[in-house]
Scaffold this active site. Structure first.
Site: not given
Ligand code: BG6
Length: 629
Positions: A46, A153, A182-183, A240, A245, A346
């Site tokens: 946008r 995600k 899913d990174h 989350d 993950h 966290k």
């Molecule tokens: C994300 C979450 O998918 O992964 C975040 O939404 C989290 O809350 C993050 O901090 C953690 O990723 P990494 O690669 O830093 O472990």
């Protein structure tokens, strides 16, 4: 080999993901010769941007977020010349028409063979709408080439919404066009779980309930929700981190060998693992799931952290969990009876993702009569991040006439073995989509299976809001209930102490990494109840201590001299000389601490003679102690 020619369309191109991860990844792919020469990028959003101003903005951003030095200006400028921008809303048919026209032009100019990769770097609420509008716009009706859709995600908010999203997407798209990110699967150390298990012959015979006692998966984050309170308060750590993950990592760890590394061969085996995870009944949740929320506390460096409920965007009476721990079982022949303990949170006292595979102890027969002490279990530890490597912990005989045992380890460290260029983790995701390899992406059945595991826990938690939140201070190891859950099974969490912790102690400030690793290995966890005396004034001490969780008070008689919390240490003088302690230390409430014994410390020094001189010097200059070590 470079990926297929294509046009990459990014919805939400002016957002965080594009500048922090996608653009730096494209640059890294170009540097590594993996980006096709024939390609173009179209951003859509946008914001009031033109092709030119979008290029300028991305150029400024990529200089900040590039992961490799020096910045490759020439390569970037070639990439930047292929960036374009379309201004429009995700619901606006005119934006899709403009997009279709631009894609047709760029396809001719760059000869991209009709291939289009769409990345939804947007809030999840618009995934369904974009997927549908792309279909309606006729973008997918080209005569040649492929169209693929990358979905970030979170995929759904619960089981019902994930199923609805899958259903709506599958109306217009086929499963092989959908790439759900899913990174964690882009992390080298996670992908290496497959190589470790299936490219090495010695582990497979041990990888089952006959030899493995239990498994622990930890994803600890020291950060708070950091400005994402609005999103996080509707999400919580179970959604989350764990539902996606952590269950993905668990699937890699537990799956049967796939017939090949083809995407569906791997994903079929992962699906079987997730389907074998026992679904908790409501009455199981109280026993096998723990939730927590952080209250005020401190960061490892001592800076104060406000309670979660005070974060921007968070309900001041929020019941959202910022910590969760689960005990899961897999009902299949390989894993029957083996508990899998998962925890994530966290505002914990350190960042660390680790998988600990604890093997069964040997029979005590041989060493039963021996003063060597109780046998410990062998542990295989996958250090996923920030340390990257694999470690095996076992017992060895201490040199000398007596049969004394000591924990030792063998370690593979990525930094020693490989000289890899730093990346963002998204390179492999983009490259895989461009080459059509879906191995690292979630399939609809996998996503739904993972939600099926999380859903009953979410339901029980929603129905009965917690009455003890906040229940852990920021900077601690999380709620005590998580330790109690393991203690009921006669186990404890394996706390991986990394070098950062030890480096905070003055006498270790100049220590070498290998010395610190050795010391970290010998630390003994000590759990204390409220009021327990840890150190008594006048006693000759033999240990120093590190506080992990909770608080301790330093006392002179009944006078409180100080209060120490997570990350603090005390008693280090006992390592340096044998004199009576000059203060007492007592637990305030339950706390977890680590002890480093003088014997282990001296042994580590003996193995690293180079360290002795530096520690002598610190002992002399800081504490006025000469020559007594
Ligand atoms: C994300 C979450 O998918 O992964 C975040 O939404 C989290 O809350 C993050 O901090 C953690 O990723 P990494 O690669 O830093 O472990």
């Amino acid at each position: 080999m470079p990926a297929d020619p294509c046009i990459l369309v990014i919805f939400g191109a002016a957002g965080d993901l594009t500048k922090r991860l996608l653009m730096p990844s494209l640059l890294n792919l170009a540097t590594d010769g993996l980006l096709p020469e024939r390609m173009a990028v179209v951003g859509l959003g946008r914001e009031e941007l033109t092709h030119e101003s979008f290029r300028d903005r991305m150029t400024a951003d990529v200089k900040r977020f590039a992961t490799r030095a020096p910045f490759d200006a020439q390569r970037w400028s070639s990439l930047a010349s292929r960036l374009h921008f379309i201004r429009g809303g995700f619901e606006d048919p005119l934006a899709y028409q403009a997009l279709a026209a631009l894609i047709a032009r760029l396809d001719r100019e760059h000869e991209t063979q009709g291939n289009v990769l769409v990345y939804m770097a947007t809030p999840p609420s618009v995934f369904g709408e974009i997927a549908k509008n792309i279909h309606l716009s006729g973008l997918m009706g080209r005569e040649t080439g492929w169209t693929r859709l990358i979905v970030e995600k979170p995929f759904g908010h619960d089981l019902a919404s994930a199923m609805a999203l899958n259903e709506s997407m599958r109306r217009d798209w086929s499963e092989d066009q959908l790439f759900r990110v899913d990174h964690y699967l882009g992390k080298e150390t996670v992908q290496n779980l497959l190589a470790f298990r299936f490219a090495n012959g010695i582990y497979e015979p041990l990888w089952n309930n006959r030899h493995i006692d239990h498994v622990q998966l930890t994803v600890a984050e020291s950060v708070t929700v950091e400005g994402r309170g609005g999103y996080y308060d509707k999400t919580g750590v179970l959604r989350d981190m764990i539902q996606n993950h952590m269950l993905q990592m668990l699937a890699y760890l537990c799956m049967e060998p796939p017939a090949s590394l083809r995407a569906d061969a791997v994903r079929n085996e992962k699906a079987k693992v997730l389907e074998a995870i026992r679904i908790m009944k409501p009455e199981d949740v109280a026993r096998d799931a723990v939730r927590g929320q952080y209250g005020p506390g401190t960061k490892p460096d001592g800076t104060p952290v406000a309670a979660y409920r005070l974060e921007a965007g968070v309900d001041p009476e929020s019941s959202t969990e910022t910590y969760a721990a689960l005990r899961l079982f897999l009902d299949n022949p390989r894993w029957e009876g083996v508990p899998f303990y998962l925890r994530s949170g966290k505002a914990l006292w350190k960042r660390g993702t680790e998988i600990v595979v604890a093997f069964r102890k040997p029979p005590e027969l041989v060493f039963g009569e021996n003063p060597a002490g109780a046998l410990d279990d062998n542990k295989l530890i996958f250090h996923i991040q920030p340390e990257q490597g694999i470690e095996f912990r076992f017992l060895a005989k201490v040199p000398g006439p007596a049969m004394a045992l000591q924990k030792v380890n063998m370690r593979f460290d990525y930094r020693d073995a490989f000289e890899a260029q730093r990346g963002t983790g998204y390179e492999v995701m983009l490259y895989s989509c461009m080459t059509g390899d879906a191995t690292l992406f979630s399939r609809s059945d996998l996503v739904e299976a993972a939600w099926r595991i999380a859903q009953p826990i979410l339901d029980v938690w929603d129905a009965a809001p917690p009455d003890d939140f906040p229940n852990y201070p920021a900077g601690s190891w999380g709620p005590k209930a998580a330790s109690d859950m393991l203690a009921r099974d006669g186990r404890e969490w394996v706390e991986i102490v990394n070098r950062d912790l030890l480096e905070r102690v003055p006498i270790f400030q100049n220590a070498t990494p290998s010395f610190l690793r050795k010391v970290a290995l010998t630390l003994q966890p000590v759990a204390c109840g409220d009021g327990d005396a840890i150190v008594t004034k006048g006693d000759v001490g033999n240990e120093m201590y590190f506080v992990c969780r909770g608080q301790v008070e330093v006392l002179d008689g009944s006078k409180r001299l100080n209060v120490l919390g997570p990350g603090d240490h005390f008693g280090e003088l006992a390592l340096l000389h044998a004199r009576p302690r000059n203060a007492s230390v007592r637990a305030i409430g339950p706390c977890d601490i680590f002890a480093l014994s003088k014997t282990d410390f001296l042994q580590a020094l003996g193995d690293h003679p180079g360290m002795a001189a530096s520690i002598h010097e610190i002992a002399r200059s800081r504490y006025g102690i000469d020559g007594e070590l």
